[in-house]
Enzyme design. Structure first.
Site, short mmCIF file in Angstrom:
data_model
loop_
_atom_site.label_atom_id
_atom_site.label_comp_id
_atom_site.label_asym_id
_atom_site.label_seq_id
_atom_site.Cartn_x
_atom_site.Cartn_y
_atom_site.Cartn_z
N HIS B 55 0.86 -1.18 0.00
CA HIS B 55 0.00 0.00 0.00
C HIS B 55 0.90 1.24 0.00
O HIS B 55 2.08 1.18 0.38
CB HIS B 55 -0.90 0.01 1.25
CG HIS B 55 -2.03 -0.98 1.17
ND1 HIS B 55 -3.10 -0.96 2.03
CD2 HIS B 55 -2.26 -2.01 0.32
CE1 HIS B 55 -3.95 -1.94 1.73
NE2 HIS B 55 -3.46 -2.60 0.69
N GLU B 57 1.05 3.77 1.94
CA GLU B 57 1.61 4.16 3.24
C GLU B 57 2.80 3.29 3.63
O GLU B 57 3.81 3.78 4.14
CB GLU B 57 0.55 4.05 4.35
CG GLU B 57 -0.69 4.92 4.15
CD GLU B 57 -1.80 4.15 3.44
OE1 GLU B 57 -1.54 3.45 2.45
OE2 GLU B 57 -2.95 4.26 3.90
N CYS B 88 -1.96 -0.37 7.52
CA CYS B 88 -1.22 0.89 7.37
C CYS B 88 -1.29 1.74 8.63
O CYS B 88 -0.31 2.39 9.00
CB CYS B 88 -1.75 1.63 6.16
SG CYS B 88 -1.36 0.74 4.63
#
Lengths: 151, 151
Positions: B55, B57, B88
């Site tokens: 992801h 992040e 995250c």
């Protein structure tokens, strides 16, 4: 007296945890298994790698996905020596891990049976089957010993 | 009519989200900022990288920690175009990010104001200050457009 034998993947995860301690990292280890085959094994390494995301579960999921060349690990099981935190529980869900086995529970940082209980919300799109307790004494003793030495 | 200007880091995060869409990835982007300096920028890339943990992040935290050569990002802020998921949010906590800014909220997968609410449990050892809403229209439109095209 005969000690009840641990499943092979948890023995392997505990070996990884020992390797973490030897490297000066919090002793937590994990393996990803597909059928009878160990696809990847890893341990906690945030200090060594300057990477706050480098928990054993994140490392082993990334390694297994790389080995298999796929984003999802639907047919795979993950064995880890400690109850996953919120970050790792989320990663286990994203990876579509079928079964999660963890040794010791973690009231201070766990997010499966404690705190955030990541698998129990509708925002969690996949929850693995969860099995716990195999090897919990050895896993917890290793953590206790590690932190006692450093106090 | 003059549109209220977005803070620079969020504009940069939205650019990263656009780059994700162009690469066929769900359009989510993030930057890590220290003082006035962008330390790292990244977008969602699990498909391209065969990595369910990739992801925006996680990618930007790993990149920033690598750039700074340290496990913790105590003086850093993270800007991201969508409310973080449990994975995250956990990573943001482990990284000791000081302030989290996110554009759109995510009732389906978010874990800050929704579902697991990762920062609200005692198992979460560090919670950032959280600011939301700047750029939410643009961030949400980009996501809607991406999924409509693929239906």
């Amino acid at each position: 007296m005969t000690k009840w034998p641990l499943p092979d993947p948890m023995r392997r995860a505990l070996e990884e945890a020992r390797a973490a301690a030897e490297a000066g990292e919090v002793p937590i280890g994990a393996v990803v298994v597909k059928g009878d085959e160990v696809i990847a094994a890893a341990h906690n390494s945030p200090r060594t790698n300057h990477d706050p995301t480098a928990h054993a579960e994140i490392a082993v999921i990334r390694a297994a996905a790389r080995v298999l060349g796929q984003e999802r690990l639907e047919d795979c099981d993950l064995w880890v020596t400690l109850e996953p935190c919120a970050m790792c529980a989320g990663a286990i869900s994203h990876a579509r891990i079928a079964r999660l086995y963890y040794a010791a529970s973690d009231p201070k940082g766990g997010a499966v049976e404690h705190g955030a209980k990541v698998f129990e919300h509708k925002q969690c799109l996949h929850a693995p089957e969860v099995y716990t307790g195999m090897g919990e004494g050895e896993a917890a003793n290793m953590l206790r010993g590690f932190f006692q030495e450093r106090r």
